[in-house]
Enzyme design. Structure first.
Site, PDB file in Angstrom:
ATOM      1  CG  ASN A 127      -0.185   0.540   2.177  1.00  0.00           C
ATOM      2  OD1 ASN A 127       1.130  -0.728   3.386  1.00  0.00           O
ATOM      3  ND2 ASN A 127      -1.605   0.698   3.476  1.00  0.00           N
ATOM      4  CD  GLN A 138      -3.349  -0.576  -0.866  1.00  0.00           C
ATOM      5  OE1 GLN A 138      -4.307  -0.003  -2.280  1.00  0.00           O
ATOM      6  NE2 GLN A 138      -4.485   0.015   0.252  1.00  0.00           N
ATOM      7  CB  SER A 169     -10.922  -3.865   2.077  1.00  0.00           C
ATOM      8  OG  SER A 169     -10.782  -3.299   2.871  1.00  0.00           O
ATOM      9  CB  ALA A 170     -16.404  -3.267   0.308  1.00  0.00           C
ATOM     10  CG  HIS A 171     -12.314   0.932   2.592  1.00  0.00           C
ATOM     11  ND1 HIS A 171     -10.961   1.882   2.934  1.00  0.00           N
ATOM     12  CD2 HIS A 171     -12.218   0.014   3.575  1.00  0.00           C
ATOM     13  CE1 HIS A 171     -10.036   1.271   3.620  1.00  0.00           C
ATOM     14  NE2 HIS A 171     -10.543   0.596   4.104  1.00  0.00           N
ATOM     15  CB  THR A 179     -27.317 -10.533  11.930  1.00  0.00           C
ATOM     16  OG1 THR A 179     -27.998 -11.131  13.051  1.00  0.00           O
ATOM     17  CG2 THR A 179     -28.226 -10.332  10.752  1.00  0.00           C
ATOM     18  CB  CYS A 225       1.546   8.806  13.146  1.00  0.00           C
ATOM     19  SG  CYS A 225       0.900  10.448  13.897  1.00  0.00           S
TER      20      CYS A 225
HETATM   21  N1  PLP Z   1      -3.847  -4.484   3.825  1.00  0.00           N
HETATM   22  C1  PLP Z   1      -3.825  -3.447   3.529  1.00  0.00           C
HETATM   23  C2  PLP Z   1      -2.766  -4.296   2.135  1.00  0.00           C
HETATM   24  C3  PLP Z   1      -4.345  -2.336   3.454  1.00  0.00           C
HETATM   25  O1  PLP Z   1      -3.862  -0.941   2.678  1.00  0.00           O
HETATM   26  C4  PLP Z   1      -5.264  -2.063   4.449  1.00  0.00           C
HETATM   27  C5  PLP Z   1      -6.328  -0.927   4.482  1.00  0.00           C
HETATM   28  O2  PLP Z   1      -5.401   0.174   5.206  1.00  0.00           O
HETATM   29  C6  PLP Z   1      -5.529  -3.084   4.936  1.00  0.00           C
HETATM   30  C7  PLP Z   1      -5.618  -4.570   4.820  1.00  0.00           C
HETATM   31  C8  PLP Z   1      -6.977  -3.825   5.441  1.00  0.00           C
HETATM   32  O3  PLP Z   1      -8.523  -3.079   5.460  1.00  0.00           O
HETATM   33  P1  PLP Z   1      -9.776  -2.790   6.339  1.00  0.00           P
HETATM   34  O4  PLP Z   1      -9.582  -1.425   6.566  1.00  0.00           O
HETATM   35  O5  PLP Z   1     -10.855  -3.099   5.532  1.00  0.00           O
HETATM   36  O6  PLP Z   1      -9.471  -3.068   7.567  1.00  0.00           O
END
Ligand code: PLP
Length: 343
Positions: A116, A139, A159-161, A197, A286
């Protein structure tokens, strides 16, 4: 011209219209997907549609998708595999984490497929016989082609977001026939692999986002993002030729640029750019008010000073050429000012 330019897509992405529409529709679905009546079946149908959409985007079977509250929760099952002690090591190259459980040798390996901070993509190292592999593809999904079926991994986390879905929902992908003890116990949801749920609204949003992301990827939208990243990278290096572009030349996500600017702290860069209307993030993390050097950059051989001078600029579809060129202009001007103040 937008007054704010969001260049922090690796932290999180804007919600896609398709995801928003699916979530709004799901809000009116009354039933609990575990109920057998018509309302319950409607909720289940919506969830199964999303499961198929996520499966298509990651290249696995729908039955291999276990919905969770995000990638962090999904990765927690690694802690429940019946193996010994956990070791977390920075890796020789710059992957997110290598988590090994030892006892009778390495039994399970967690591997960040695309990093990331730097965008660097690296295949996992060879593993011991019988060791399980969990890939963090958070990522990579939607940005580069990836197939769980072809990966050889036993598990993956998403991860959806990170691909236009809502925050707080994700999935653990578990290879058919591979047994994991659930990290959350209680009801028998998700075929006994994750109790509680299901977050139907979030899951519907995740499914719609996954489908839209897959469509964008196939249409070459991330190649366009890659071209913009390269334009930005050359504008920055010609404006400030002492900078280091981390991972340049190797296999990288198309949207990520990690830049080290000698003499200018990452945190200060983030603040200066924020005031100028751009959202980017520092290469250092941080925690408890203390800025720590990025483990990833240290593991790549950069020193503490360099690691503290890194920023990450991460783009997505919708960012324009005008915006990246404006970013480069403002950043170079601010860098010159910072250096002249220091002189
Ligand atoms: N793994 C990676 C490479 C990420 O960039 C992130 C999010 O910052 C995560 C895992 C964590 O995902 P989540 O926010 O869904 O817990």
């Amino acid at each position: 011209m937008r007054s704010r330019v969001y260049l922090d897509w690796n932290a999180t992405t804007p919600l896609r219209d398709e995801a928003r529409a699916a979530m709004v529709a799901a809000m009116d679905v009354v039933g609990n997907p575990s109920s057998v009546h018509a309302e319950g079946r409607a909720a289940r149908a919506l969830m199964e549609r999303a499961r198929a959409q996520v499966a298509a985007a990651v290249g696995c079977k729908p039955a291999e998708v276990v919905f969770t509250s995000g990638a962090t929760e999904a990765a927690a099952v690694l802690g429940r595999l019946p193996v010994g002690r956990v070791e977390v090591e920075p890796t020789a190259h710059d992957c997110l984490w290598a988590q090994r459980r030892t006892g009778e040798g390495v039994r399970a390996l967690g591997w960040g497929y695309a990093n990331n901070e730097t965008g660097v993509i690296a295949e996992p190292p060879a593993r011991d016989d019988g060791a399980a592999l969990m890939l963090d593809i958070v990522q990579a999904v939607g940005k580069v082609p990836f197939s769980f079926a072809w990966s050889g991994a036993e598990m993956a986390v998403v991860s959806a977001h990170k691909f236009g879905g809502p925050k707080g929902v994700g999935a653990l992908i578990v290879r058919d026939g591979f047994d994991v003890a659930p990290a959350l116990m209680g009801g028998g949801q998700e075929m006994g692999r994750r109790a509680g749920t299901e977050n139907i609204i979030g899951i519907a949003g995740m499914g719609a986002a996954a489908e839209a992301a897959q469509r964008d990827l196939a249409a070459g939208r991330w190649e366009e993002v890659g071209e913009l990243r390269n334009i930005l990278e050359s504008a920055l290096s010609s404006g400030a030729n002492n900078t280091i572009s981390v991972g340049n030349g190797g296999l990288r996500l198309p949207n990520t640029l990690c830049l080290i600017a000698p003499g200018w702290k990452g945190e200060t860069q983030v603040m200066a750019m924020d005031l100028a209307g751009f959202a980017v993030s520092a290469g250092s993390a941080c925690s408890s008010g203390k800025v720590r050097a990025s483990r990833v950059l240290l593991a790549m051989g950069f020193d503490e000073v360099q690691a503290a001078q890194a920023i990450r600029v991460s783009l997505g579809p919708g960012v324009t050429k005008e915006e990246v060129l404006r970013f480069a202009d403002v950043w170079c001007a601010q860098y010159r000012k910072a250096l002249s103040r220091a002189a």
